[in-house]
Design a protein around this motif. Structure first.
Motif, PDB file in Angstrom:
ATOM      1  N   CYS A 166       0.862  -1.184   0.000  1.00 37.45           N
ATOM      2  CA  CYS A 166       0.000   0.000   0.000  1.00 37.45           C
ATOM      3  C   CYS A 166       0.898   1.233   0.000  1.00 37.45           C
ATOM      4  O   CYS A 166       1.850   1.313   0.777  1.00 37.45           O
ATOM      5  CB  CYS A 166      -0.907   0.011   1.223  1.00 37.45           C
ATOM      6  SG  CYS A 166      -1.873   1.535   1.425  1.00 37.45           S
ATOM      7  N   THR A 167       0.599   2.158  -0.875  1.00 38.83           N
ATOM      8  CA  THR A 167       1.262   3.454  -0.839  1.00 38.83           C
ATOM      9  C   THR A 167       0.194   4.529  -0.803  1.00 38.83           C
ATOM     10  O   THR A 167      -0.949   4.310  -1.219  1.00 38.83           O
ATOM     11  CB  THR A 167       2.185   3.681  -2.050  1.00 38.83           C
ATOM     12  OG1 THR A 167       1.417   3.571  -3.254  1.00 38.83           O
ATOM     13  CG2 THR A 167       3.314   2.670  -2.083  1.00 38.83           C
ATOM     14  N   TYR A 168       0.550   5.695  -0.314  1.00 42.62           N
ATOM     15  CA  TYR A 168      -0.430   6.770  -0.171  1.00 42.62           C
ATOM     16  C   TYR A 168       0.245   8.096  -0.486  1.00 42.62           C
ATOM     17  O   TYR A 168       1.468   8.201  -0.497  1.00 42.62           O
ATOM     18  CB  TYR A 168      -1.027   6.762   1.238  1.00 42.62           C
ATOM     19  CG  TYR A 168       0.008   6.876   2.323  1.00 42.62           C
ATOM     20  CD1 TYR A 168       0.673   5.737   2.793  1.00 42.62           C
ATOM     21  CD2 TYR A 168       0.374   8.098   2.863  1.00 42.62           C
ATOM     22  CE1 TYR A 168       1.649   5.823   3.768  1.00 42.62           C
ATOM     23  CE2 TYR A 168       1.342   8.200   3.837  1.00 42.62           C
ATOM     24  CZ  TYR A 168       1.987   7.057   4.275  1.00 42.62           C
ATOM     25  OH  TYR A 168       2.961   7.135   5.238  1.00 42.62           O
ATOM     26  N   ASP A 169      -0.588   9.060  -0.730  1.00 45.68           N
ATOM     27  CA  ASP A 169      -0.077  10.391  -1.052  1.00 45.68           C
ATOM     28  C   ASP A 169      -0.689  11.380  -0.085  1.00 45.68           C
ATOM     29  O   ASP A 169      -1.913  11.450   0.042  1.00 45.68           O
ATOM     30  CB  ASP A 169      -0.438  10.761  -2.494  1.00 45.68           C
ATOM     31  CG  ASP A 169       0.148  12.099  -2.902  1.00 45.68           C
ATOM     32  OD1 ASP A 169      -0.429  12.759  -3.781  1.00 45.68           O
ATOM     33  OD2 ASP A 169       1.178  12.489  -2.328  1.00 45.68           O
ATOM     34  N   TYR A 182      -8.610  -7.214   1.205  1.00 44.78           N
ATOM     35  CA  TYR A 182      -7.958  -6.344   2.169  1.00 44.78           C
ATOM     36  C   TYR A 182      -7.868  -4.928   1.607  1.00 44.78           C
ATOM     37  O   TYR A 182      -7.407  -4.720   0.484  1.00 44.78           O
ATOM     38  CB  TYR A 182      -6.561  -6.860   2.513  1.00 44.78           C
ATOM     39  CG  TYR A 182      -6.594  -8.086   3.390  1.00 44.78           C
ATOM     40  CD1 TYR A 182      -6.807  -9.345   2.839  1.00 44.78           C
ATOM     41  CD2 TYR A 182      -6.472  -7.982   4.776  1.00 44.78           C
ATOM     42  CE1 TYR A 182      -6.868 -10.482   3.648  1.00 44.78           C
ATOM     43  CE2 TYR A 182      -6.518  -9.106   5.583  1.00 44.78           C
ATOM     44  CZ  TYR A 182      -6.723 -10.342   5.012  1.00 44.78           C
ATOM     45  OH  TYR A 182      -6.791 -11.452   5.817  1.00 44.78           O
ATOM     46  N   PHE A 183      -8.302  -3.990   2.435  1.00 47.37           N
ATOM     47  CA  PHE A 183      -8.284  -2.591   2.033  1.00 47.37           C
ATOM     48  C   PHE A 183      -7.338  -1.798   2.920  1.00 47.37           C
ATOM     49  O   PHE A 183      -7.413  -1.883   4.150  1.00 47.37           O
ATOM     50  CB  PHE A 183      -9.681  -1.971   2.126  1.00 47.37           C
ATOM     51  CG  PHE A 183     -10.656  -2.498   1.128  1.00 47.37           C
ATOM     52  CD1 PHE A 183     -11.566  -3.486   1.475  1.00 47.37           C
ATOM     53  CD2 PHE A 183     -10.679  -2.003  -0.164  1.00 47.37           C
ATOM     54  CE1 PHE A 183     -12.479  -3.975   0.563  1.00 47.37           C
ATOM     55  CE2 PHE A 183     -11.592  -2.488  -1.088  1.00 47.37           C
ATOM     56  CZ  PHE A 183     -12.491  -3.479  -0.725  1.00 47.37           C
ATOM     57  N   CYS A 184      -6.497  -1.018   2.277  1.00 40.76           N
ATOM     58  CA  CYS A 184      -5.659  -0.057   2.972  1.00 40.76           C
ATOM     59  C   CYS A 184      -6.431   1.263   3.013  1.00 40.76           C
ATOM     60  O   CYS A 184      -7.130   1.608   2.048  1.00 40.76           O
ATOM     61  CB  CYS A 184      -4.349   0.104   2.203  1.00 40.76           C
ATOM     62  SG  CYS A 184      -3.185   1.289   2.891  1.00 40.76           S
ATOM     63  N   ALA A 185      -6.354   1.988   4.120  1.00 37.48           N
ATOM     64  CA  ALA A 185      -7.100   3.236   4.238  1.00 37.48           C
ATOM     65  C   ALA A 185      -6.268   4.289   4.965  1.00 37.48           C
ATOM     66  O   ALA A 185      -5.471   3.970   5.848  1.00 37.48           O
ATOM     67  CB  ALA A 185      -8.428   3.011   4.964  1.00 37.48           C
ATOM     68  N   GLY A 242      -7.996   2.384  -0.520  1.00 42.19           N
ATOM     69  CA  GLY A 242      -7.456   1.850  -1.748  1.00 42.19           C
ATOM     70  C   GLY A 242      -8.490   0.961  -2.417  1.00 42.19           C
ATOM     71  O   GLY A 242      -9.576   0.734  -1.884  1.00 42.19           O
ATOM     72  N   LYS A 243      -8.143   0.420  -3.590  1.00 39.82           N
ATOM     73  CA  LYS A 243      -9.088  -0.381  -4.349  1.00 39.82           C
ATOM     74  C   LYS A 243      -9.155  -1.821  -3.874  1.00 39.82           C
ATOM     75  O   LYS A 243     -10.028  -2.570  -4.314  1.00 39.82           O
ATOM     76  CB  LYS A 243      -8.752  -0.320  -5.834  1.00 39.82           C
ATOM     77  CG  LYS A 243      -8.893   1.076  -6.414  1.00 39.82           C
ATOM     78  CD  LYS A 243      -8.575   1.112  -7.897  1.00 39.82           C
ATOM     79  CE  LYS A 243      -8.768   2.536  -8.437  1.00 39.82           C
ATOM     80  NZ  LYS A 243      -8.482   2.618  -9.888  1.00 39.82           N
TER      81      LYS A 243
END
Lengths: 117, 113
Positions: free
Chosen positions: A23-26, A90-93, A108-109
């Protein structure tokens, strides 16, 4: 823009082995929260683990742990000793903000994890 | 038992027929949200409420209305449903802002034909 990217639509693992979901995020914020949610076939959303950005120590919950790399804006989930019951989406949030300044979760998707016996 | 309930769990309706999906929580949470889940898109926030009579738009509010007249209830209203609103809907609540765990309802599968 606050975005969360899960680059692996599907993953599979053998029972009892270890798997890592990416998971990556901005974000431009320095203090924030990250989450991993599990959604089994029942569709119920279940919180797996939470990480506060100000904490350097990676969060762990039994067989679940994260690798939080703040500078790289990366938040991967490691599942050790995988079990059949871990099969799920599994969802990253990320905790972000609405245009009105209220808080919200940005998801995330998702990554579909299959556990093979 | 602490929980978030949604009704109905499944609904098939026709275009233009007004409907309401109810959401109720018994944890005295101030914060409640509605999300929709679509394949390949994850969950997206529709509306958010910080307390009674205080609501805010999320990422995809078009075609939806909400109200928060009581702390425990946060209904989602589709006044003129369209097929692009066919989705899985989740209500969620939390004791504090999203820095804390959000408790999700069981989901409502809506099909608009």
């Amino acid at each position: 823009a606050q975005t969360v990217t899960q680059s692996q639509p599907e993953m599979s693992v053998q029972e009892a082995e270890t798997v890592t979901l990416s998971c990556t995020y901005d974000t431009s914020e320095s203090d924030y929260y990250l989450f991993w949610y599990k959604q089994p076939p029942s569709r119920q959303m279940i919180l797996v683990i939470r990480q506060e950005a100000y904490k350097q120590q990676n969060a762990t919950e039994n067989r679940f742990s994260v690798n939080f790399q703040k500078a790289a804006k990366s938040f991967s989930l490691k599942i050790s000793d995988s079990q059949l019951g871990d099969a799920a989406m599994y969802f990253c949030a990320y905790r972000g903000y609405t245009q009105g300044g209220s808080e919200k979760l940005v998801f995330g998707k998702g990554t579909k994890l299959t556990v093979n016996p | 038992e602490a929980q978030v309930t949604q009704n109905p769990r499944y609904l098939i309706t026709v275009t233009g027929k007004k409907l309401t999906v109810t959401c109720s929580q018994n944890m005295n949470h101030e914060y409640m949200s509605w999300y929709r889940q679509d394949p390949g898109l994850g969950l997206r926030q529709i509306y958010y409420s910080m307390n009674v009579e205080v609501t805010d738009k999320g990422d995809v509010p078009e075609g939806y209305k909400v109200s928060r007249k009581e702390k425990r209830n946060f209904p989602l209203i589709l006044e003129s449903p369209s097929p692009n609103q066919t989705s899985l809907y989740f209500c969620a609540s939390s004791v504090a802002p999203s820095s804390y765990e959000q408790y999700f309802g069981p989901g409502t599968r809506l099909t608009v034909t």
